[in-house]
Motif scaffolding. Structure first.
Motif, PDB file in Angstrom:
ATOM      1  N   GLY B  81       0.798  -1.225   0.000  1.00 38.45           N
ATOM      2  CA  GLY B  81       0.000   0.000   0.000  1.00 38.45           C
ATOM      3  C   GLY B  81       0.831   1.275   0.000  1.00 38.45           C
ATOM      4  N   VAL B  82       2.099   1.170  -0.373  1.00 41.57           N
ATOM      5  CA  VAL B  82       2.992   2.332  -0.306  1.00 41.57           C
ATOM      6  C   VAL B  82       3.033   3.052  -1.655  1.00 41.57           C
ATOM      7  N   ALA B  83       2.800   4.350  -1.630  1.00 38.53           N
ATOM      8  CA  ALA B  83       2.953   5.177  -2.829  1.00 38.53           C
ATOM      9  C   ALA B  83       4.213   6.009  -2.643  1.00 38.53           C
ATOM     10  N   LEU B  84       5.171   5.802  -3.514  1.00 33.37           N
ATOM     11  CA  LEU B  84       6.421   6.550  -3.420  1.00 33.37           C
ATOM     12  C   LEU B  84       6.254   7.867  -4.161  1.00 33.37           C
ATOM     13  N   ARG B  85       6.606   8.969  -3.486  1.00 32.70           N
ATOM     14  CA  ARG B  85       6.510  10.274  -4.128  1.00 32.70           C
ATOM     15  C   ARG B  85       7.931  10.797  -4.339  1.00 32.70           C
ATOM     16  N   VAL B  86       8.270  11.087  -5.569  1.00 31.13           N
ATOM     17  CA  VAL B  86       9.582  11.671  -5.857  1.00 31.13           C
ATOM     18  C   VAL B  86       9.337  13.112  -6.258  1.00 31.13           C
ATOM     19  N   SER B  87       9.954  14.049  -5.566  1.00 28.93           N
ATOM     20  CA  SER B  87       9.742  15.446  -5.932  1.00 28.93           C
ATOM     21  C   SER B  87      11.078  16.146  -6.099  1.00 28.93           C
ATOM     22  N   THR B  88      11.089  17.076  -7.028  1.00 28.11           N
ATOM     23  CA  THR B  88      12.337  17.770  -7.362  1.00 28.11           C
ATOM     24  C   THR B  88      12.073  19.266  -7.302  1.00 28.11           C
ATOM     25  N   ASN B  89      12.859  19.978  -6.524  1.00 29.98           N
ATOM     26  CA  ASN B  89      12.782  21.436  -6.589  1.00 29.98           C
ATOM     27  C   ASN B  89      14.142  21.961  -7.010  1.00 29.98           C
ATOM     28  N   ARG B  90      14.386  23.213  -6.793  1.00 31.82           N
ATOM     29  CA  ARG B  90      15.628  23.778  -7.323  1.00 31.82           C
ATOM     30  C   ARG B  90      16.869  23.171  -6.668  1.00 31.82           C
ATOM     31  N   HIS B  91      16.754  22.828  -5.385  1.00 32.83           N
ATOM     32  CA  HIS B  91      17.936  22.377  -4.672  1.00 32.83           C
ATOM     33  C   HIS B  91      17.913  20.911  -4.284  1.00 32.83           C
ATOM     34  N   VAL B  92      16.734  20.353  -4.149  1.00 30.32           N
ATOM     35  CA  VAL B  92      16.627  19.032  -3.536  1.00 30.32           C
ATOM     36  C   VAL B  92      15.774  18.099  -4.387  1.00 30.32           C
ATOM     37  N   LEU B  93      16.237  16.846  -4.485  1.00 33.39           N
ATOM     38  CA  LEU B  93      15.407  15.783  -5.041  1.00 33.39           C
ATOM     39  C   LEU B  93      15.101  14.844  -3.885  1.00 33.39           C
ATOM     40  N   SER B  94      13.814  14.625  -3.605  1.00 36.19           N
ATOM     41  CA  SER B  94      13.509  13.797  -2.447  1.00 36.19           C
ATOM     42  C   SER B  94      12.556  12.675  -2.794  1.00 36.19           C
ATOM     43  N   LEU B  95      12.752  11.554  -2.103  1.00 34.92           N
ATOM     44  CA  LEU B  95      11.857  10.410  -2.209  1.00 34.92           C
ATOM     45  C   LEU B  95      11.168  10.274  -0.875  1.00 34.92           C
ATOM     46  N   SER B  96       9.851  10.256  -0.870  1.00 39.88           N
ATOM     47  CA  SER B  96       9.174  10.136   0.404  1.00 39.88           C
ATOM     48  C   SER B  96       7.993   9.196   0.301  1.00 39.88           C
ATOM     49  N   CYS B  97       7.733   8.525   1.422  1.00 37.72           N
ATOM     50  CA  CYS B  97       6.571   7.645   1.468  1.00 37.72           C
ATOM     51  C   CYS B  97       6.202   7.378   2.911  1.00 37.72           C
ATOM     52  N   THR B  98       5.012   6.848   3.100  1.00 35.36           N
ATOM     53  CA  THR B  98       4.570   6.402   4.414  1.00 35.36           C
ATOM     54  C   THR B  98       4.223   4.925   4.299  1.00 35.36           C
ATOM     55  N   CYS B  99       4.663   4.159   5.297  1.00 32.14           N
ATOM     56  CA  CYS B  99       4.353   2.724   5.297  1.00 32.14           C
ATOM     57  C   CYS B  99       3.832   2.328   6.673  1.00 32.14           C
ATOM     58  N   LEU B 100       3.240   1.143   6.752  1.00 31.55           N
ATOM     59  CA  LEU B 100       2.865   0.600   8.052  1.00 31.55           C
ATOM     60  C   LEU B 100       4.153   0.297   8.830  1.00 31.55           C
TER      61      LEU B 100
END
Lengths: 426, 458
Positions: B81-100
């Motif tokens: 049930g995990v949705a991985l969100r990858v976001s990129t802004n000017r300075h940072v590329l981040s991978l974030s998710c929430t899991c049980l």
């Protein structure tokens, strides 16, 4: 969680959660665009806006700053079956928040010049939504899928109704529906239940009771043939939408349909507040693998929300640049037909149920969201539903999912919408 | 239950031997854990002739590793049930998710594999390329995005990383090769560029053990960070117009370059922005444009300071007939606050609001993770949530007025509008066509007052 009533009929739900020094207060009314007649569409939503425009004891200019002085946030929303108001703030604000909601229930001002000023704000809100082709298509598909039931109207209303509605229309709607017996007060957070009930009695106890308005809605006749909508406007991107009539939240088919949607497009939040929070896990979902992984669509999404009466299950696709809508529709239809004929694998059903179980946990991640869940399900589906959801989900079988796919996703019950972009006009 | 948040965050910060920084905050709200992996690999770091590469890498990084196919990565996440969100802004590329909580160890291992060992399969590159081009074309049909991006270009210039498109252009995306991705990954992804935030129902020692398991032995050395190129403030008013048919509403984006997040005047500017376009339903701007004139559903300002001088942006969406009237109202409010400053009452209310809202800013695991990583990124300290009230209390009316005077001047504003037919014969002869294909730059991670104000919606 404590559930109780005041003598005037106001229902109160209180849940203590002592993880942060916050309290979330929501006041829910059982009225939404599903209760609106032609000529008065959008009245519930406009009334919601007016209830931020001052009351007898809260001047208009203080209505918006009053919660923020406690560091709080506030909002309201209107949908098919409900109108609700919320504040989340430091726990010391509890009395003030209850006072605001009691004022809102009984003492809205509805000054004529404020009604006029808000008319153009709401028309601006409608026009902003129309800028998004996907949203425009959604409105058209919904209006085509329904013939009789008021769920066909957009919650914001039709533009001509917004131009002609009067202050008396708004005030009349407000007085009819904003009575204690038509409302539920929800308080969640770092509070003491007995203390909340005492304070609520003090703020709301003297408000006049009276019967909740009798709400009967025209029944929707069974759809007997596919309906189609073609929108052509200037744009850059093509969109495809399918909508089928779906079961109401209380219907036995609802949970198998939820599992079906999760298997087709990925599990998402189970109500309108949380369903747009974050992407669903979906790379192994049927329609994602069949359309996005094959390059026909760049995105796919599904929507099945708990509603009081049967609404729509919809699936929407963004066409990959250069892919004709007819090709996308043919491929999507073929995948849906395959599921109708063959059902899903046991593994797909298990995965969908696991995803939905995780989503139920993820949604309860703050006092605000817990309070929303309690109020949403109390208002839309009635007591007990929220607590029973995990066991209803666990009980869903692959056979039930195959059965609802075969019955609900039939071609003759479908409305198909195309947004076909036109090249730039000049 | 713990009451960590009630008494301030109690995060643990632990640098690993290879330079990656781990930050853990235990919370007990629900049996779930949020994981954020943030690399200093935003669009600032991409080669000048490859605009959009960082954003594109974010679309492909999770599509296969040395030991897991794209399908295997999807299975590992989707099945739980995990949705991985990858976001990129000017300075940072981040991978974030929430899991049980029960899935934490497994999911953390998958994420570490994804960031350490991506293989960027050709087939995946082609699929994501088509998706990205579609996303850019969707942006081109969105007046809000078009106006915002045209404004960024007016403010920073088309060649500055803050002024150019985060997603790139269709032309640049068409040119990306697998070698570009491999080279960018090699240059930017290494433990020294990584901060890991873990927030939720997990013990700090468990999280630390998982991080050591996953990242010990990783010795990739990222290239040095690029400095933010200098930014010069507009000397005169600049305008751009983008005409789009079949749009009901015209979007206005109006703004200035402002300060960096590390500027000592940060809190003064934050308070000033709140007064201008946030407090209540959008501060002085919404009081004028929405409440008094009934012209717009939204009118607000946002303030996005980063390593370089971020923008202060005012946004409103109005009927095409009201564009000039709305811009005049913005000019009036901007001019008045810049010249005459705020009132004591506005300062007191805003200060009370911002201090009072700190516990709410830390209401969810995700928001705590973002807060902690932002504090890490700017070196604000683990106790920043506890220091913030006194920093805000120290802001005086003179400070707020100085911030307003430094930024708010209608004569030097940049103004971009996008929508239907507003420019025809109604006095916008000076508006020229702005360039095309300015993709949206996601705002940099920072906190406090940047979100659009909440509005009653349907």
């Amino acid at each position: 969680m404590r559930s109780t009533h005041l003598d005037n009929g106001l229902k109160i739900l209180v849940q203590e959660l002592h993880t942060a020094p916050l309290v979330s207060v929501w006041c829910w009314y059982k009225v939404g665009s599903g209760d609106e007649a032609p000529g008065r569409t959008g009245v519930s939503h406009w009334v919601e806006h007016m209830n931020f425009k001052g009351t007898t004891n809260i001047p208009r200019d203080e209505m918006k700053g009053i919660v923020e002085k406690f560091g709080g946030t506030w909002n309201g929303y209107t949908w098919l079956d409900q109108t609700t108001y919320l504040e989340t703030a430091g726990r010391d604000a509890l009395d003030t928040l209850l006072f605001i909601e009691a004022e809102r229930m009984a003492h809205g001002l509805y000054e004529p010049q404020e009604c006029e000023s808000e008319r153009t704000v709401i028309i601006s809100e409608l026009q902003g939504g129309e800028n998004d082709p996907d949203q425009l298509l959604d409105t058209e598909v919904t209006a085509t899928a329904f013939r009789a039931h008021p769920y066909r109207h957009p919650t914001i209303g039709w533009i001509d109704d917004l131009r002609t509605m009067t202050r008396d229309d708004l005030y009349g709607h407000y007085r009819r529906h904003y009575v204690p017996s038509n409302a539920t007060l929800v308080v969640v957070g770092d509070v003491d239940t007995e203390d909340v009930l005492r304070r609520a009695q003090r703020q709301f106890g003297s408000l006049n009771g009276g019967p909740a308005p009798l709400q009967t809605r025209p029944a929707e006749p069974v759809q007997i043939g596919e309906r189609r909508v073609l929108l052509e406007r200037e744009g850059t991107t093509a969109y495809l939408k399918f909508a089928w009539h779906s079961p109401a939240a209380r219907h036995a088919d609802f949970f198998p349909m939820l599992v079906l949607d999760a298997a087709l497009t990925g599990a998402k939040g189970l109500n309108i507040w949380s369903s747009f929070r974050g992407a669903p896990p979906q790379r192994r979902a049927r329609l994602y693998t069949a359309l996005v992984e094959r390059g026909l669509a760049s995105a796919v999404g599904g929507s099945l929300l708990p509603t009081r009466e049967p609404f729509l299950y919809s699936v929407g696709f963004t066409a990959t640049d250069g892919v004709p809508l007819a090709d996308l529709e043919a491929a999507a239809t073929s995948e849906i037909e395959r599921v109708r004929e063959q059902g899903l694998t046991d593994e797909e059903v298990l995965r969908a149920k696991r995803q939905l179980r995780a989503r139920l946990v993820f949604e309860n991640d703050s006092v605000t969201n817990v309070a929303h869940q309690l109020g949403y399900f109390e208002t839309v589906t009635g007591p007990g539903y929220f607590e029973e959801m995990p066991s209803h989900l666990a009980a869903v079988t692959a056979a039930q999912v195959a059965d609802v796919a075969a019955r609900y996703l039939a071609r003759e019950r479908r409305t198909v919408g195309w947004f076909r972009p036109l090249e730039r006009k000049r | 239950m713990t009451t960590t948040v009630a008494s301030g965050l109690t995060a643990v910060r632990e640098p690993l031997a290879n330079g990656a920084v781990l930050i853990v905050q235990e919370t007990a709200f629900s049996p779930a854990v949020t994981i954020n992996l943030a690399f200093r690999a935003g669009s600032l770091e991409e080669p000048d002739d490859r605009p959009g590469l960082a954003w594109f890498l974010g679309r492909v990084i999770d599509r296969g590793t040395a030991t897991r196919s794209a399908m295997a990565v999807a299975e590992a996440l989707d099945d739980r049930g995990v949705a991985l969100r990858v976001s990129t802004n000017r300075h940072v590329l981040s991978l974030s998710c929430t899991c049980l909580s029960e899935d934490f160890h497994h999911i953390f291992g998958v994420l570490a594999d994804v960031v350490r060992n991506p293989v960027f399969p050709e087939e995946e590159i082609e699929k994501r390329r088509a998706e990205t081009i579609t996303a850019i074309r969707q942006d081109l049909d969105n007046p809000g995005v078009r106006a915002s991006e045209a404004l960024q270009t007016l403010l920073y210039g088309a060649s500055h990383p803050y002024g150019r498109p985060a997603k790139g252009t269709i032309a640049s995306v068409e040119r990306f090769t697998r070698a570009d991705l491999v080279a960018f990954h090699r240059a930017r992804f290494g433990p020294a560029a990584l901060s890991i935030a873990i927030v939720g129902d997990v013990r700090a020692d468990t999280a630390l053990a998982a991080a050591r398991d996953a990242f010990d032995g990783w010795d990739a050395v990222p290239a040095p960070n690029r400095p933010v190129p200098p930014v010069s403030r507009a000397a005169a008013r600049q305008q751009a117009a983008i005409e789009m048919a079949d749009k009901s509403q015209t979007d206005i984006a109006y703004g200035f370059t402002s300060i960096s997040r590390l500027d000592p005047a940060y809190c003064s500017h934050w308070v000033m922005n709140n007064i201008l376009g946030q407090f209540g339903l959008g501060g002085r701007l919404a009081e004028n444009i929405r409440e008094r004139q009934g012209m717009a559903y939204y009118a607000f300002s946002s303030f996005d300071p980063s390593l370089g001088p971020g923008p202060l942006v005012i946004r409103a969406g109005v009927d095409p007939a009201n564009v000039e009237r709305a811009i005049a109202a913005i000019d009036a409010e901007v001019g008045a606050l810049g010249r005459e400053g705020a009132t004591e009452r506005e300062l007191a209310e805003t200060r009370q609001y911002l201090i009072g809202s700190i516990p709410r800013m830390l209401e969810t695991n995700q928001s705590i993770a973002v807060f902690l990583q932002t504090a890490e990124f700017f070196g604000l300290g683990l106790d920043y949530d506890r220091r913030l009230p006194s920093l805000l209390r120290a802001v005086t009316l003179e400070d707020v007025n100085a911030a307003a005077a430094a930024v708010l001047d209608p004569e030097r504003a940049c103004v971009a509008v996008a929508g239907s037919a507003f420019a025809r014969g109604d006095g916008h002869a000076s508006f020229g066509e702005a360039g095309s294909a300015f993709a949206r730059g996601d705002s940099d991670a920072s906190f406090g007052g940047q979100a659009p104000p909440s509005v009653p919606h349907h």
